[in-house]
Write a protein that holds these residues in place. Structure first.
Motif, PDB file in Angstrom:
ATOM      1  N   SER A 459      32.909 -47.810 -41.452  1.00 57.48           N
ATOM      2  CA  SER A 459      31.519 -47.885 -41.894  1.00 57.48           C
ATOM      3  C   SER A 459      30.648 -48.120 -40.665  1.00 57.48           C
ATOM      4  O   SER A 459      30.960 -48.993 -39.851  1.00 57.48           O
ATOM      5  CB  SER A 459      31.309 -49.030 -42.889  1.00 57.48           C
ATOM      6  N   LYS A 461      26.343 -47.939 -39.156  1.00 58.48           N
ATOM      7  CA  LYS A 461      24.921 -47.798 -39.458  1.00 58.48           C
ATOM      8  C   LYS A 461      24.158 -47.714 -38.154  1.00 58.48           C
ATOM      9  O   LYS A 461      24.324 -48.558 -37.267  1.00 58.48           O
ATOM     10  CB  LYS A 461      24.429 -48.995 -40.284  1.00 58.48           C
ATOM     11  N   ARG A 495      30.654 -41.609 -48.233  1.00 63.50           N
ATOM     12  CA  ARG A 495      29.340 -41.989 -48.729  1.00 63.50           C
ATOM     13  C   ARG A 495      28.342 -41.993 -47.575  1.00 63.50           C
ATOM     14  O   ARG A 495      28.619 -42.532 -46.498  1.00 63.50           O
ATOM     15  CB  ARG A 495      29.370 -43.378 -49.379  1.00 63.50           C
ATOM     16  N   SER A 497      24.086 -42.615 -46.692  1.00 70.58           N
ATOM     17  CA  SER A 497      22.800 -43.098 -47.168  1.00 70.58           C
ATOM     18  C   SER A 497      21.798 -43.059 -46.018  1.00 70.58           C
ATOM     19  O   SER A 497      22.111 -43.473 -44.900  1.00 70.58           O
ATOM     20  CB  SER A 497      22.916 -44.533 -47.703  1.00 70.58           C
ATOM     21  N   SER A 499      17.852 -44.105 -44.897  1.00 69.88           N
ATOM     22  CA  SER A 499      16.688 -44.925 -45.226  1.00 69.88           C
ATOM     23  C   SER A 499      15.492 -44.413 -44.435  1.00 69.88           C
ATOM     24  O   SER A 499      15.493 -44.455 -43.199  1.00 69.88           O
ATOM     25  CB  SER A 499      16.953 -46.395 -44.898  1.00 69.88           C
ATOM     26  N   ALA A 504      15.698 -45.652 -49.701  1.00 68.42           N
ATOM     27  CA  ALA A 504      17.068 -45.152 -49.574  1.00 68.42           C
ATOM     28  C   ALA A 504      17.204 -43.786 -50.239  1.00 68.42           C
ATOM     29  O   ALA A 504      16.711 -43.573 -51.350  1.00 68.42           O
ATOM     30  CB  ALA A 504      18.058 -46.129 -50.188  1.00 68.42           C
ATOM     31  N   ILE A 505      17.891 -42.865 -49.551  1.00 70.76           N
ATOM     32  CA  ILE A 505      18.105 -41.510 -50.059  1.00 70.76           C
ATOM     33  C   ILE A 505      19.578 -41.156 -49.878  1.00 70.76           C
ATOM     34  O   ILE A 505      20.173 -41.459 -48.837  1.00 70.76           O
ATOM     35  CB  ILE A 505      17.245 -40.486 -49.292  1.00 70.76           C
ATOM     36  N   GLU A 506      20.158 -40.544 -50.882  1.00 69.62           N
ATOM     37  CA  GLU A 506      21.501 -40.003 -50.763  1.00 69.62           C
ATOM     38  C   GLU A 506      21.422 -38.491 -50.880  1.00 69.62           C
ATOM     39  O   GLU A 506      20.697 -37.969 -51.740  1.00 69.62           O
ATOM     40  CB  GLU A 506      22.427 -40.576 -51.831  1.00 69.62           C
ATOM     41  N   GLU A 525      23.454 -44.562 -42.711  1.00 74.62           N
ATOM     42  CA  GLU A 525      24.672 -45.340 -42.937  1.00 74.62           C
ATOM     43  C   GLU A 525      25.748 -44.411 -43.485  1.00 74.62           C
ATOM     44  O   GLU A 525      25.507 -43.649 -44.423  1.00 74.62           O
ATOM     45  CB  GLU A 525      24.430 -46.486 -43.913  1.00 74.62           C
TER      46      GLU A 525
END
Length: 561
Positions: A459, A461, A495, A497, A499, A504-506, A525
């Motif tokens: 993960s 960001k 996943r 994401s 910002s 927040a937008i996917e 992220e």
């Protein structure tokens, strides 16, 4: 020059020590080419992440003689096809020439993988070809970095280069260089990469000449013939241990980036003694978006899959002899002009491999593993840095979990299954580009549960610090997590994401998207997939379960309770 029968006869008489020394010498030529390529390149994706490869290829059909141990495996078959296509297209090659090509339909991958082919002359006669590939972070096109997720034809993806002479008799063709650079966003970086590839080929020619001078042309040719024969024999011996039969499986792409529906890669694997055949004809038809795969990439993906299963087989043209891959005409993994192909090398190839793994797991589960993350996590960010006054393009890929296997848990944060590339150090990226990595960690709990769980993804960001940038993604395994085998569970899916100004937008296509404009403070992220699980979770060792709990790997996972 010896003919094939003469080389084979002489090769069988070479003593084992000399044969091994020549084998390692040929590999060392390629590995030194890799190092020169790496150390002199300007782009971090080559100099830090090793997204490149160098090799030696034979006369006539461009058959693979050797490839550096530091090169990307996916180029095993690709560069063999590239060299063959150059041989067919250019009958005017002279000593000191270097051909430049990135045409996907002529033994290529996507447009960003730019190949160079140099005819190698020894004592005035053409002896072989030296070829290499480097990933250029940009070759023009609709989006910075080239990973356009909505392209519907190849011309939208960037500059397509047929086999042209970049260097003629040792002199670079400046007009051609200027034409190429005029179609690239960060030209001053690309000229450094161009010269690095040429330098690698020059180093290879020098070292190969020294090898031939030391052992003699006839002995080296005979050794190559014998090494091919032994590699074929070893591959056949491995295949012969697979029970005869036909094994089928399917793997699925999230979407093609344009039509939000899955694409199926369906394979039928037929094993008959020491021969193995692959039929992908039941796969989905050609797609509108850039997830089509050219033939060279599909073929190479099968070769690399078998290399994962039988890693001890030396890689040269001999090991390919028992393998038959039928051209999947009329499917999206046999792309023809003008189909877009940006995702073929980094993404589709890994799903081809996954289908092969799942099929052969039914025959030899004691030598297979659950599905790995199966995505390179392609992220491109391009823009203008007001502090330096320069444009930039960052191309980044990340690791993921490998599948659990018959004797242990999967590797965590492993590289993509098509390469040995590593993620670029965040410190280097922060120095080069106007961004900050706010976090970078293991994605705990992302591995699929099983008797042996899958490894974890990562993960991270990042935040844009200044100016404006445009982000694009071309990833996979967002709709479906990497599947387990023998009752193991799938790993966690990808996943993403974004910002923008706190919102927040996917991405609509989950793992793909483009033209996300970022301003100062905006973030991206990414959570990469974990590997699939091997076997039933109920069969997992109690001590391993306890360790999972102790490490808090699965705080919310009922199977680890």
């Amino acid at each position: 020059m010896l003919n094939h029968q003469q080389a084979a006869k002489l090769g069988q008489s070479i003593d084992p020590v000399t044969l091994t020394v020549i084998e390692k010498g040929l590999q060392q030529v390629c590995s030194e080419m890799d190092l020169v390529h790496e150390k002199t390149s300007f782009s971090p994706v080559i100099s830090e992440a090793f997204d490149r490869s160098n090799g030696i290829y034979g006369l006539g059909d461009g058959r693979m003689i050797a490839q550096g141990e530091l090169g990307l495996p996916i180029f095993l078959g690709v560069m063999q096809e590239t060299t063959r296509c150059v041989i067919e297209a250019r009958d005017d090659l002279e000593d000191g020439d270097v051909i430049l090509v990135n045409d996907p339909y002529l033994g290529g991958t996507h447009l960003m993988d730019v190949k160079m082919v140099r005819p190698f002359y020894y004592r005035g006669k053409l002896w072989c070809y030296l070829s290499n590939t480097g990933h250029w972070p940009d070759t023009g096109g609709m989006v910075p970095g080239g990973f356009n997720s909505t392209a519907t034809e190849i011309h939208q993806e960037g500059l397509r280069i047929p086999p042209v002479k970049l260097v003629r008799r040792g002199r670079m063709e400046d007009d051609l260089v200027q034409m190429v650079l005029a179609n690239i966003r960060v030209a001053e970086e690309r000229i450094g990469d161009i010269k690095a590839q040429i330098a690698a080929l020059t180093a290879g020619a020098r070292r190969l000449t020294a090898l031939l001078d030391r052992y003699g042309q006839d002995v080296v040719e005979a050794a190559i013939a014998e090494l091919e024969r032994r590699s074929e024999r070893m591959m056949r011996a491995h295949i012969d241990t697979i029970p005869d039969g036909t094994y089928e499986a399917s793997a699925f792409m999230d979407s093609d980036g344009v039509v939000n529906e899955p694409l199926e890669i369906a394979v039928s694997v037929k094993v008959d003694g020491s021969d193995i055949e692959f039929d992908f004809s039941r796969s989905s038809p050609p797609c509108q978006g850039p997830l089509n795969s050219v033939w060279a990439t599909t073929l190479s993906a099968v070769y690399v899959a078998l290399k994962h299963i039988f890693p001890d087989v030396p890689m040269n043209a001999g090991c390919f002899e028992p393998i038959v891959v039928h051209k999947p005409l009329g499917t999206f993994i046999h792309a023809e002009y003008p189909r877009p192909v940006a995702g073929c090398a980094a993404e589709v190839s890994q799903r081809v491999m996954e289908a092969v793994f799942l099929a052969l797991a039914k025959a030899i589960p004691d030598r297979l593993f659950a599905a790995p993350a199966g995505t390179s996590g392609n992220l491109s960010l391009g823009g203008h840095d007001p502090e330096t006054g320069e444009n930039y393009i960052m191309y980044y890929f990340s690791g993921g979990g490998y599948g659990g296997w018959w004797n242990g848990d999967g590797l965590t944060n492993g590289c993509s299954t098509i390469g040995i590339s590593k993620s670029q150090p965040v410190e280097i990226l922060e120095q080069r580009y106007p961004l900050l990595f706010e976090s970078y960690a293991l994605r705990e709990g992302s591995g699929g549960a099983g008797r042996f769980r899958g490894g974890f993804g990562v993960s991270y960001k990042l935040r844009l610090l200044r100016g404006h940038g445009k982000a694009s993604f071309l990833m996979e395994h967002g709709r479906f997590g990497p599947p387990g085998i023998l009752g193991g569970e799938a790993g966690a899916p990808n996943r993403i994401s974004i910002s923008q100004k706190g919102r927040a937008i996917e991405p609509e296509h989950i793992s793909k998207g483009e033209d996300f404009v970022l301003g100062p403070g905006d973030t991206i992220e990414v959570n990469t997939p974990g590997g699939g699980g091997y076997g039933l979770q109920a069969e997992r060792d109690s001590e391993a379960n306890a360790d999972d709990r102790l490490q808090a790997y699965y705080p919310d996972h009922a199977g680890a309770a």
